[in-house]
Design a protein around this motif. Sequence first.
Motif, short mmCIF file in Angstrom:
data_model
loop_
_atom_site.label_atom_id
_atom_site.label_comp_id
_atom_site.label_asym_id
_atom_site.label_seq_id
_atom_site.Cartn_x
_atom_site.Cartn_y
_atom_site.Cartn_z
N ALA A 198 35.02 35.48 61.46
CA ALA A 198 35.72 36.06 60.30
C ALA A 198 34.91 37.19 59.67
O ALA A 198 33.74 37.00 59.31
CB ALA A 198 36.00 34.98 59.27
N GLY A 199 35.51 38.37 59.59
CA GLY A 199 34.89 39.52 58.96
C GLY A 199 33.85 40.24 59.79
O GLY A 199 33.25 41.21 59.33
N GLU A 200 33.60 39.80 61.02
CA GLU A 200 32.62 40.43 61.91
C GLU A 200 33.37 41.18 63.00
O GLU A 200 34.10 40.59 63.79
CB GLU A 200 31.72 39.36 62.54
CG GLU A 200 30.71 39.89 63.51
CD GLU A 200 29.92 38.78 64.20
OE1 GLU A 200 29.08 39.12 65.02
OE2 GLU A 200 30.17 37.58 63.95
N PHE A 201 33.20 42.51 63.05
CA PHE A 201 33.93 43.33 64.01
C PHE A 201 32.96 43.98 64.98
O PHE A 201 31.90 44.48 64.58
CB PHE A 201 34.77 44.39 63.28
CG PHE A 201 35.83 43.77 62.42
CD1 PHE A 201 37.07 43.46 62.95
CD2 PHE A 201 35.57 43.46 61.10
CE1 PHE A 201 38.04 42.86 62.17
CE2 PHE A 201 36.53 42.85 60.31
CZ PHE A 201 37.77 42.55 60.85
N LYS A 202 33.31 43.94 66.25
CA LYS A 202 32.50 44.52 67.32
C LYS A 202 33.39 45.42 68.16
O LYS A 202 34.61 45.28 68.17
CB LYS A 202 31.93 43.41 68.23
CG LYS A 202 31.13 42.36 67.52
CD LYS A 202 29.74 42.84 67.25
CE LYS A 202 28.91 41.72 66.65
NZ LYS A 202 27.50 41.98 66.74
N ALA A 203 32.77 46.35 68.87
CA ALA A 203 33.51 47.22 69.78
C ALA A 203 32.71 47.43 71.05
O ALA A 203 31.48 47.48 71.03
CB ALA A 203 33.82 48.55 69.12
#
Length: 152
Positions: A87-92
């Motif tokens: 939750a709330g952690e974004f990766k690319a």
Amino acid sequence: MSGTQGTARIVTRRTVVAAAGAAGLGAALVACGGSDSDAPAGSTADKPASGGDGGGAGEILAKTSDIPEGGGKVFADQGVVVTQPAAGEFKAFSSTCTHQGCAVKDVSAGIIHCPCHGSQFSAADGSVKAGPATQPLPAASIKVAGDAITLG
């Protein structure tokens, strides 16, 4: 048989072999290309959210609410997959499979899936979870500001 006829056969065989090789390469590229036509009707997973030129830094890809927790979305035009492993952690990561260059197609249950040969990658860090790929997906640069996810 004259010398010209023998040469003609060799050229013809070479032409046929070259044409067959080119056709095989074309088929391989189509198989690993991951066209947008494979996306479900009405899917926006493979289309830029901003209607931009397909890859500029700062381009808005999506809202944070568009990226499911434990899942993600593939942005084929930009060559990235964005995930939300927690939750709330974004990766690319790059959306190009490190096995043979196919485009990954979806993310579910914390796994990025390549449809071509079955490679699987972690949505948290891009590491290989199942081969044949042996190298992780390279990280890509995104920024999260408010509810917007942008390249860069």
